[in-house]
Write a protein that holds these residues in place. Sequence first.
Motif, mmCIF file in Angstrom:
data_model
loop_
_atom_site.group_PDB
_atom_site.id
_atom_site.type_symbol
_atom_site.label_atom_id
_atom_site.label_comp_id
_atom_site.label_asym_id
_atom_site.label_seq_id
_atom_site.Cartn_x
_atom_site.Cartn_y
_atom_site.Cartn_z
ATOM 1 N N GLN A 12 -37.075 114.709 151.051
ATOM 2 C CA GLN A 12 -38.160 114.159 150.231
ATOM 3 C C GLN A 12 -39.528 114.500 150.844
ATOM 4 O O GLN A 12 -40.473 114.825 150.121
ATOM 5 C CB GLN A 12 -38.025 112.648 150.098
ATOM 6 C CG GLN A 12 -36.926 112.208 149.168
ATOM 7 C CD GLN A 12 -36.935 110.693 148.976
ATOM 8 O OE1 GLN A 12 -37.963 110.033 149.143
ATOM 9 N NE2 GLN A 12 -35.782 110.146 148.636
ATOM 10 N N LEU A 67 -44.339 104.919 149.412
ATOM 11 C CA LEU A 67 -43.335 104.951 148.355
ATOM 12 C C LEU A 67 -43.820 104.185 147.139
ATOM 13 O O LEU A 67 -44.350 103.079 147.256
ATOM 14 C CB LEU A 67 -42.027 104.311 148.831
ATOM 15 C CG LEU A 67 -41.248 105.013 149.932
ATOM 16 C CD1 LEU A 67 -40.005 104.203 150.277
ATOM 17 C CD2 LEU A 67 -40.867 106.419 149.521
ATOM 18 N N VAL A 92 -37.748 107.849 155.652
ATOM 19 C CA VAL A 92 -37.727 108.644 154.427
ATOM 20 C C VAL A 92 -36.848 109.873 154.662
ATOM 21 O O VAL A 92 -36.998 110.551 155.680
ATOM 22 C CB VAL A 92 -39.153 109.091 154.039
ATOM 23 C CG1 VAL A 92 -39.128 109.961 152.789
ATOM 24 C CG2 VAL A 92 -40.059 107.884 153.856
ATOM 25 N N GLY A 145 -41.793 102.802 144.313
ATOM 26 C CA GLY A 145 -40.378 102.665 143.986
ATOM 27 C C GLY A 145 -39.594 103.495 144.977
ATOM 28 O O GLY A 145 -39.747 103.337 146.183
ATOM 29 N N ASP A 146 -38.799 104.433 144.480
ATOM 30 C CA ASP A 146 -38.041 105.332 145.349
ATOM 31 C C ASP A 146 -38.745 106.662 145.576
ATOM 32 O O ASP A 146 -38.260 107.501 146.324
ATOM 33 C CB ASP A 146 -36.661 105.614 144.749
ATOM 34 C CG ASP A 146 -35.751 104.396 144.775
ATOM 35 O OD1 ASP A 146 -35.968 103.515 145.625
ATOM 36 O OD2 ASP A 146 -34.835 104.334 143.937
ATOM 37 N N ALA A 147 -39.872 106.874 144.909
ATOM 38 C CA ALA A 147 -40.569 108.161 144.980
ATOM 39 C C ALA A 147 -41.568 108.187 146.137
ATOM 40 O O ALA A 147 -42.406 107.297 146.269
ATOM 41 C CB ALA A 147 -41.293 108.440 143.674
#
Length: 146
Positions: free
Chosen positions: A14, A50, A10, A52-54
């Motif tokens: 983020q 995660l 990651v 999705g991408d979050a």
Amino acid sequence: MAELIPLHKVPEDQVEALLDAAFGEDRHSRTAYLLRIGSKAIAPLSFGLLNGDALIGSIQCWPVRVGGSTLALVGPVAVAPDRQGQRHGHRLMHATLDAAPTIGDPAMVMIGDPEYYGRFGFAPDASADWTLPGPWEPRRLLVRNV
């Protein structure tokens, strides 16, 4: 279901944004941060969740020396504020605890609420005589596998 991945996959920005959202931007002055100065996270025990991408959750562990012993410091355990109460913290804790035997099942310490972390085998009993840098509450210094 959120995907569990090694945290080193990651992007660091983020992770930092999640930690700021979960704990505030003043978190770096807390005792747990002071304990791990100069340490690198223990990659096999650190995970992200995660959606999705979050990034919606993360857990990190750090090698520290406390109470005359070398331990794995668990934390921060962070879940995005809008995703709390959905058992993501449980999933992260279990991922770390399940991975611990792969690196020798180290003794673990954390600063947290015994009412929550007691279910994972953490208790303040073994840390009664320890001292830490910065402010901390003895009842919140929790140990597992000592």
